[in-house]
Write a protein that holds these residues in place. Structure first.
Motif, PDB file in Angstrom:
ATOM      1  N   GLN A  45       0.829  -1.208   0.000  1.00 18.23           N
ATOM      2  CA  GLN A  45       0.000   0.000   0.000  1.00 18.23           C
ATOM      3  C   GLN A  45       0.860   1.254   0.000  1.00 18.23           C
ATOM      4  OE1 GLN A  45      -3.227   0.244  -0.571  1.00 18.23           O
ATOM      5  NE2 GLN A  45      -2.936   2.466  -0.577  1.00 18.23           N
ATOM      6  N   ARG A  48       1.705   1.784  -3.560  1.00 15.04           N
ATOM      7  CA  ARG A  48       0.549   2.334  -4.274  1.00 15.04           C
ATOM      8  C   ARG A  48       0.386   3.824  -3.967  1.00 15.04           C
ATOM      9  NH1 ARG A  48      -2.149  -2.217  -1.823  1.00 15.04           N
ATOM     10  NH2 ARG A  48      -1.917  -4.055  -3.176  1.00 15.04           N
ATOM     11  N   GLN A 219      -5.194   7.072  -1.949  1.00  8.27           N
ATOM     12  CA  GLN A 219      -4.242   5.990  -1.679  1.00  8.27           C
ATOM     13  C   GLN A 219      -3.419   6.268  -0.424  1.00  8.27           C
ATOM     14  OE1 GLN A 219      -4.073   3.114  -2.975  1.00  8.27           O
ATOM     15  NE2 GLN A 219      -5.163   3.274  -4.914  1.00  8.27           N
ATOM     16  N   TYR A 223      -3.198   4.174   3.087  1.00  7.39           N
ATOM     17  CA  TYR A 223      -1.937   3.775   3.715  1.00  7.39           C
ATOM     18  C   TYR A 223      -1.882   4.200   5.169  1.00  7.39           C
ATOM     19  CZ  TYR A 223       3.063   3.445   4.647  1.00  7.39           C
ATOM     20  OH  TYR A 223       4.289   3.147   5.206  1.00  7.39           O
TER      21      TYR A 223
END
Length: 230
Positions: A45, A48, A219, A223
């Motif tokens: 993550q 990402r 995103q 996270y």
């Protein structure tokens, strides 16, 4: 997970993952007894988030956001994010000003041919003081050439056009900085018609960046949620 497992999702190389790890873009990594790096869904993550942030913030700022997060300095991470949004807002304002200034071109005659004008002649044409023209030059609005023999300023057709535009915009209350920005954009585009195409492309880039910032925020929020649970 191995570096290649993280890499495949994004079409990256395993070496790129290791480079991001070494750069502090990924959270601290544990190693196996044999020295191999072990990655978890948290690292996936983080990757990402970085790649999404990079679209709107650029590589360096996106990396700085993740590094600040990993050292526990979320205040700095948020400030970096806010700075990108402020930069975009400023750029949007400049785009709007340049687009609005295009209307001034309709009242400006096409560049004339013939010999260049002197400072006095151009000042008389515009009904301004010669010192005003020198101020506009200092601000980057005018770019006269110099006579090789005398060193005096000469205003050719393009400089005369720029002076006409500056006069129109000043009458409309535009500050010198905005006029200089508009003329810089016009010079880069080459002509009013090309400038309109340039402005359309610029608007498209602004829209894309706004969407990229939203994607990056989503995103990054995902996270941070994982980090809170870790």
């Amino acid at each position: 997970m191995r570096p290649i497992d993280l890499a495949r999702e994004h079409g990256l190389s395993a070496q790129a993952i290791r480079n991001y790890d070494d750069a502090g873009i990924l959270p601290p990594t544990e190693r196996s007894a044999t020295g191999y790096r072990r990655y978890t869904p948290l690292h996936a993550q983080a990757l990402r988030a970085f790649l999404a942030l990079r679209g709107g913030h650029g590589h360096q700022r996106a990396a700085d956001i993740l590094r600040a997060t990993h050292r526990g300095d979320l205040e700095t991470a948020y400030r970096l994010i806010d700075a990108s949004h402020a930069d975009l807002l400023t750029e949007r304002a400049i785009h709007t000003e340049v687009a609005a200034a295009l209307a001034a071109l309709a009242a400006v005659p096409a560049p004339a041919t013939g010999r260049p004008l002197t400072v006095g002649e151009l000042a008389h044409r515009l009904n301004v003081h010669p010192a005003t023209l020198r101020t506009w030059e200092t601000e980057g609005i005018l770019r006269p050439t110099r006579d090789r023999a005398t060193g005096y300023r000469e205003y050719g057709p393009t400089a005369v056009r720029d002076a006409d535009i500056a006069r129109q915009l000043r009458r409309g209350g535009q500050p010198l900085r905005r006029i200089a920005t508009f003329l810089d954009t016009l010079r880069e585009a080459g002509s009013p018609d090309t400038l309109r195409v340039f402005l359309d492309s610029w608007q498209s880039r602004l829209t894309t960046r706004s969407r990229d910032l939203l994607t990056g925020a989503a995103q990054f929020d995902a996270y941070l949620t994982l980090l809170d649970r870790a």
